[in-house]
Design a protein around this motif. Structure first.
Motif, PDB file in Angstrom:
ATOM      1  N   HIS A 130      33.951  36.440  44.867  1.00  0.00           N
ATOM      2  CA  HIS A 130      33.654  37.307  43.669  1.00  0.00           C
ATOM      3  C   HIS A 130      33.981  36.078  42.380  1.00  0.00           C
ATOM      4  CE1 HIS A 130      32.739  40.162  40.685  1.00  0.00           C
ATOM      5  NE2 HIS A 130      33.960  39.875  40.030  1.00  0.00           N
ATOM      6  N   ALA A 187      47.521  41.195  42.058  1.00  0.00           N
ATOM      7  CA  ALA A 187      46.037  41.020  42.292  1.00  0.00           C
ATOM      8  C   ALA A 187      45.671  39.585  42.188  1.00  0.00           C
ATOM      9  CB  ALA A 187      45.169  42.045  41.313  1.00  0.00           C
ATOM     10  N   GLY A 238      34.845  47.113  40.015  1.00  0.00           N
ATOM     11  CA  GLY A 238      35.142  46.940  41.438  1.00  0.00           C
ATOM     12  C   GLY A 238      35.331  48.082  42.093  1.00  0.00           C
ATOM     13  N   GLY A 276      25.774  36.692  45.038  1.00  0.00           N
ATOM     14  CA  GLY A 276      25.139  37.389  43.871  1.00  0.00           C
ATOM     15  C   GLY A 276      25.007  36.597  42.862  1.00  0.00           C
ATOM     16  N   SER A 329      38.561  38.231  45.048  1.00  0.00           N
ATOM     17  CA  SER A 329      38.167  37.408  46.137  1.00  0.00           C
ATOM     18  C   SER A 329      37.466  36.273  45.898  1.00  0.00           C
ATOM     19  CB  SER A 329      37.405  38.283  47.130  1.00  0.00           C
ATOM     20  OG  SER A 329      35.941  38.315  46.339  1.00  0.00           O
ATOM     21  N   ALA A 337      47.360  47.784  34.607  1.00  0.00           N
ATOM     22  CA  ALA A 337      47.253  49.057  34.321  1.00  0.00           C
ATOM     23  C   ALA A 337      46.159  49.922  35.303  1.00  0.00           C
ATOM     24  CB  ALA A 337      46.724  49.309  32.977  1.00  0.00           C
ATOM     25  N   PHE A 360      41.913  54.140  34.802  1.00  0.00           N
ATOM     26  CA  PHE A 360      41.554  55.692  34.297  1.00  0.00           C
ATOM     27  C   PHE A 360      42.296  56.065  33.213  1.00  0.00           C
ATOM     28  CE2 PHE A 360      40.076  55.225  38.615  1.00  0.00           C
ATOM     29  CZ  PHE A 360      38.881  55.573  38.468  1.00  0.00           C
ATOM     30  N   MET A 411      32.729  37.653  58.754  1.00  0.00           N
ATOM     31  CA  MET A 411      33.962  36.940  58.347  1.00  0.00           C
ATOM     32  C   MET A 411      34.957  38.129  58.558  1.00  0.00           C
ATOM     33  SD  MET A 411      35.011  35.982  54.478  1.00  0.00           S
ATOM     34  CE  MET A 411      35.748  37.553  53.694  1.00  0.00           C
ATOM     35  N   ASP A 451      47.548  46.485  40.305  1.00  0.00           N
ATOM     36  CA  ASP A 451      48.236  45.489  41.202  1.00  0.00           C
ATOM     37  C   ASP A 451      48.656  44.350  40.568  1.00  0.00           C
ATOM     38  OD1 ASP A 451      49.367  44.104  42.986  1.00  0.00           O
ATOM     39  OD2 ASP A 451      47.646  43.998  44.490  1.00  0.00           O
ATOM     40  N   GLY A 477      29.010  36.636  42.291  1.00  0.00           N
ATOM     41  CA  GLY A 477      29.473  35.969  43.233  1.00  0.00           C
ATOM     42  C   GLY A 477      28.545  35.256  44.037  1.00  0.00           C
ATOM     43  N   TYR A 505      33.664  43.713  58.020  1.00  0.00           N
ATOM     44  CA  TYR A 505      32.336  43.242  58.258  1.00  0.00           C
ATOM     45  C   TYR A 505      31.963  43.683  60.010  1.00  0.00           C
ATOM     46  CZ  TYR A 505      33.081  41.135  53.762  1.00  0.00           C
ATOM     47  OH  TYR A 505      33.625  41.014  52.515  1.00  0.00           O
TER      48      TYR A 505
END
Ligand SMILES: Cc1cc2nc3c(=O)[nH]c(=O)nc-3n(C[C@H](O)[C@H](O)[C@H](O)COP(=O)(O)OP(=O)(O)OC[C@H]3O[C@@H](n4cnc5c(N)ncnc54)[C@H](O)[C@@H]3O)c2cc1C
Lengths: 317, 255
Positions: A269, A288, A204, A250, A266, A300, A303, B122, A285, A247, B41
């Protein structure tokens, strides 16, 4: 009062996810005698099996190459009026989202997009993700007609048991509106690495730079049959080619394990990873949204975590 | 090509990716420290418009934003990127509005003055993906969404809109039209120093506008999202997490 489902298109044929909208419609119609109609926007997308004694099907007499948002809005609006539809349901895909919200203006109804669930009580409440998936937005529907677009993968596909083509009505479209208008460009997908891998490691935006992708490649190398993919942002930045994007715009993947590294999660995704058997997310985060759809969460910094993980495997193999 | 085109770019200001959103009685709020930026966007939409300007194809590019006073910062940034003039449709109501209401405000502003109206595909906060389509429908223009490539002809514009990894659509739209731009490889530019200096002196035109919030029709509120899987959080120190994840992957027979 009725429900009208607008079939979605994928690879120039009817998208089987259309059946998910039927489940959503059945839920809305529950304890109710509201009839359900299906509208197939083109005659040459193989929609003829989407009909049964349970509901009536309309097919617009257009070819997919005659795609025009404008023309669809015009004729679908008149079907909506004809069947007196209270709920108009479309699919939240790049194909359908192009024209479904525009119906809003012609039939004077609100459009609520990207719905992932709905609750039927005295009133119907629909829920959609917002704020990059950090929040859920609930909307109580007090007035109809209303237009909804549902996120693919949110409802179980409905099974049509008794296909009966006599329930199909073809809607005539005057020749003036039938231009060969649209070219479909299909990319040659020679790259099948994402289809074949047991483990896919997703990178990401949090990887920070193209150079840091080497860490993701090293991580993937730890697994015998693995591949590296990424979120859209990573491809927009040119760090990975678009053929590696997972996604809704994709690829959809179905590996044994998907490991999302520094990906927020998201809805666009996540729509591509539903087929993965096990989803693991590594993100610094703790809130998330990717963790809401994961089986295992590692809070975590990639890196710190990934180099230690690689070391551990190398020392224990 | 003789024609030069009059262009409008719709720009929304959103909290940046690091902003912490919290809920106050079911309404999303941010603290004062929040940094607001141009919706990602819309930056791509600005870039597509500015590339047309680079090729000498535009007579002017305007940017418009609907929102409270603070959205002028996004407009200033648009000027710095190279937009010619900026307009703020100012409403003091800082809540998220129904896209229909926003589209109405922009439509009213844009009546007949533009050949091409750009929006982003969006907004990152509300995620409605509707504003461009609604503006087009209200103005009676043709439109396309998810656009990643475009080229201008004399009276039409050829667009490529992306469907998925494998497939896209390509077709011509007559001008005037509305184009909703998808993020792509066309990286939005950083403002040049000369543009920054020019933008500093420019005025942003303010149009007062009361957004009519749709009342009655729908009631809405926000919550934290529900989890769709039972997620197991791997606890402990980094090395404990490493060992634990190794064990899990081993059990899943991929290691
Ligand atoms: C129409 C449309 C279609 C789209 N289609 C797709 C699609 O098909 N696929 C797709 O992926 N996106 C798609 N998107 C974009 C999508 O909305 C998101 O913008 C994108 O998925 C976010 O990518 P990300 O998770 O990599 O980045 P971000 O959302 O920026 O997330 C980065 C994450 O990394 C974490 N992080 C940062 N640094 C570290 C670190 N050192 N260690 C650990 N974690 C860290 C952060 O906590 C954050 O959660 C689409 C958008 C639209 C509008």
């Amino acid at each position: 009062m009725s429900i009208l489902i607008i079939a979605d298109v994928k690879n120039r044929t009817i998208n089987p996810s259309t059946l998910e909208m039927l489940s959503a419609a059945k839920k809305i119609a529950k304890n109710n005698t509201m009839p359900i109609y299906i509208l197939i926007p083109f005659g040459n997308i193989g929609g003829d099996s989407y009909c049964s004694s349970e509901f009536k099907t309309f097919i617009l007499d257009l070819n997919i190459e005659q795609y025009s948002a404008h023309v669809l809005v015009k004729y679908i609006s008149s079907v909506i009026r004809e069947v007196n539809a209270s709920y108009i349901i479309g699919m939240h895909t790049p194909f359908s989202i192009d024209y479904i919200p525009a119906l809003s203006v012609s039939i004077n109804a609100q459009c609520i997009t990207q719905i992932h669930s709905l609750d039927v009580a005295e009133r119907i409440t629909v829920t959609r993700g917002s704020h990059a998936g950090k929040l859920d937005h609930h909307i109580v529907i007090n007035d109809t007609p209303i237009i909804l677009t549902v996120l693919p993968g949110s409802f179980e596909p409905y099974t049509i048991t008794d296909v009966q083509t006599q329930h199909i009505t073809t809607i005539h479209i005057p020749e003036v509106n039938k231009h060969i208008y649209c070219n479909f460009i299909t990319k040659d997908m020679k790259d099948t690495s994402l289809d074949e891998a047991d483990v896919i490691v997703g990178a990401g935006k949090g990887i920070g730079s193209r150079e840091n992708l080497s860490l993701i490649y090293e991580f993937a190398k730890v697994f015998p049959h693995s591949a590296v993919a990424g979120s859209r942002i990573v491809c927009d930045y040119g760090w990975l080619p678009y053929s590696k994007q997972i996604g809704i715009t994709g690829k959809s993947i179905a590996p044994k394990v998907y490991i999302a590294c520094a990906i927020s999660g998201s809805s666009q995704h996540v729509a591509g990873i539903k087929g993965a058997k096990t989803i693991i997310a590594i993100n610094k985060d703790p809130c998330a949204p990717i963790f809401n759809v994961s089986h295992y969460a590692v809070v975590a910094d990639i890196f710190e975590f990934i180099p230690q993980f690689i070391d551990f495997v190398q020392n224990n193999a | 090509m003789e024609n030069k085109f009059r262009i409008l770019v719709c720009v929304k200001q959103v909290p940046d990716a690091n902003a912490l959103v919290y809920l106050n009685d079911g309404i999303p709020e941010y603290d004062e420290k929040t940094v607001y930026v141009i919706n990602r966007y819309d930056e791509y939409a600005l870039e597509e418009a500015l590339q047309l300007k680079d090729c000498g194809l535009t007579s002017y590019i305007h940017a418009v934003s609907v929102g409270p006073h603070r959205v002028q910062k996004a407009l200033r940034r648009s000027l710095e990127m190279g937009v010619d003039e900026a307009f703020c449709i100012q409403s003091d109501d800082d809540r998220l509005h129904n896209p229909y209401v926003i589209a109405q405000a922009i439509t009213q502003f844009a009546q007949q003055n533009y050949d091409i109206i750009f929006t982003g595909v969006m907004s990152e906060d509300a995620m409605n993906q509707q504003t461009g389509q609604l503006i087009a429908a209200m103005l009676g223009y043709k439109h396309a969404t998810g656009v990643t490539e475009l080229s201008l002809n004399n009276t039409t514009i050829t667009i490529t809109r992306e469907l998925d990894a494998q497939e896209s659509q390509m077709y011509e739209l007559p001008i005037p039209c509305v184009i909703s731009v998808q993020s792509s490889i066309h990286k939005p530019r950083y403002p040049s120093l000369s543009n920054v200096l020019r933008a500093r002196k420019q005025e942003i035109a303010i149009i007062k506008h009361d957004l009519i919030t749709s009342t009655g029709k729908t009631k809405s509120y926000f919550t934290m999202p529900q989890k769709t899987t039972q997620c197991q959080f791997i606890e402990g120190s980094i090395s404990q997490k490493v060992t634990e994840l190794y064990t899990i992957l081993h059990k899943n027979a991929v290691l």
